[in-house]
Design a protein around this motif. Structure first.
Motif: not given
Lengths: 253, 253
Positions: A21-43
């Motif tokens: 979920y986007t909010t949680y991805i943002e919390l760990i953003r510095p740890l995952i730079e350069g990776k494939i990111i798969i985000t979708t809204p809450m529901t």
């Protein structure tokens, strides 16, 4: 990030992709730079997990992230449900030799974390030193009658009650109803801890008597801790003693 | 050590003294070389906490360690109980300006951790995706009637039930009695996860039907997960779906 385990950090560092979920991805953003990111809204968590599984089946390692612990009202269950539904054979990380040649295989490791019931309790003092029940007030996937039955049972048997998903913009009456049910069995002065965004920006901690719970500002990022008959407050803390024999060891404040 | 948070590591690195049960001290020995170590046997936790508090009041920072999370059936509660009893004024780490000049003051930070209910669940799959109750079977500080009442309430209201302290050398009948109580409300084939020493040497994970629980080897370092009516097994995993409406989404295996 201070409350991630070393194992969680190591896994995030090693994977090709991260789904969340986007909010949680943002919390760990510095740890995952350069990776494939798969985000979708809450529901859209079903689609998110489906994409994560397809990514892994296509040979890219993928971490599915939740806030707190992935097993407590979170994504680990959905990952296994989906593998079951799709007949994907699951093996634990150490067991690659067990993989099947006649089906799709997935190695899954569930990395435990600190659930909101523990991070919230740590900020309140020690409300969970004795038996407790965790109940989600979300009636999106569970019918309300079942939730009421659990609230009654937990209140009557004097569990400390941890309420997850207490309120959202659309679900605005359930917390007040839960309070009414619990008040049938518990003293109006019972301490209730309310913790929002534990260990995160905007963290907020309050302790109020049960009779005033309905007046408080509560949202989806809040966890509510209803004391048992043994729970007391001491200064700004909420404490449940270890055993009932110890109740009178404490001075109520 | 892989499952400690960065915050726990940082606190351990910074303190002058560490107090804990011998077994848990050994698990973190490499992190605390050169520090004052306060150990006492399992049943002497009151003395251990008293010594830790005296150490801190004398100006040395002291960490009190538990396995899992310090708030779930662990030492955080006793620290606050003891401060209450000794009229020690407690402030949170950020609030030194609130200290009182006319009493003894202690700054306390509770560092949350990964409880056995999460580390065990991670090894089992995802048994805690929906409502659950944690119940300790230790009747040393709680009377057995109260424990029975909670087992009945939790079983009847269809919670997943996590049993802490299921059995010890001296307390050898409680788990069988709990099984009998729960069997009054739940199918004999209900999956039960049994996890010993999660993430530690000697780790052991099993899933058995509820009817066979009494035959299993269980000790004080074991956590037992009794499925709800919705819990299923899939391959070697135990899964509780997110909501009751999803029960039939899963193929029972």
């Amino acid at each position: 990030m201070d409350h991630l385990s070393k194992r969680a950090m190591d896994v995030l560092a090693g994977v090709d992709a991260v789904a969340g979920y986007t909010t949680y991805i943002e919390l760990i953003r510095p740890l995952i730079e350069g990776k494939i990111i798969i985000t979708t809204p809450m529901t859209k968590e079903v689609e998110r997990v489906e994409t994560a599984i397809e990514t892994a089946l296509n040979g890219k390692t993928c971490a599915v992230v939740s806030s707190g612990d992935p097993g407590v009202y979170a994504m680990a269950g959905l990952v296994f449900e989906m593998c079951n539904r799709k007949n994907i054979y699951v093996v634990s990380p150490g067991n690659s030799h067990e993989m099947k040649t006649d089906s799709r295989n997935l190695r899954i490791e569930v990395v435990p974390g600190i659930p909101a019931l523990c991070s919230g309790a740590a900020l309140l003092g020690a409300p969970l030193t004795h038996d407790f029940a965790a109940i989600s007030l979300s009636d999106l996937l569970t019918n309300w009658e079942q939730i009421e039955q659990r609230l009654k049972a937990a209140a009557k048997a004097d569990f400390v009650i941890v309420l997850y998903n207490p309120k959202s913009k659309k679900r605005n009456w359930q917390l007040k109803k839960a309070q009414e049910i619990i008040l049938n069995y518990r003293d109006p002065q019972t301490p209730v801890g309310i913790v929002a965004r534990a260990m995160r920006e905007g963290q907020n901690v309050q302790i109020v008597p049960l009779k005033d719970l309905h007046k408080e500002d509560v949202d989806m990022q809040t966890t509510v801790f209803i004391g048992s008959s043994a729970s007391v407050t001491y200064l700004n803390y909420m404490v449940t003693p270890r055993g009932y024999s110890n109740k009178y060891f404490l001075n109520k404040s």
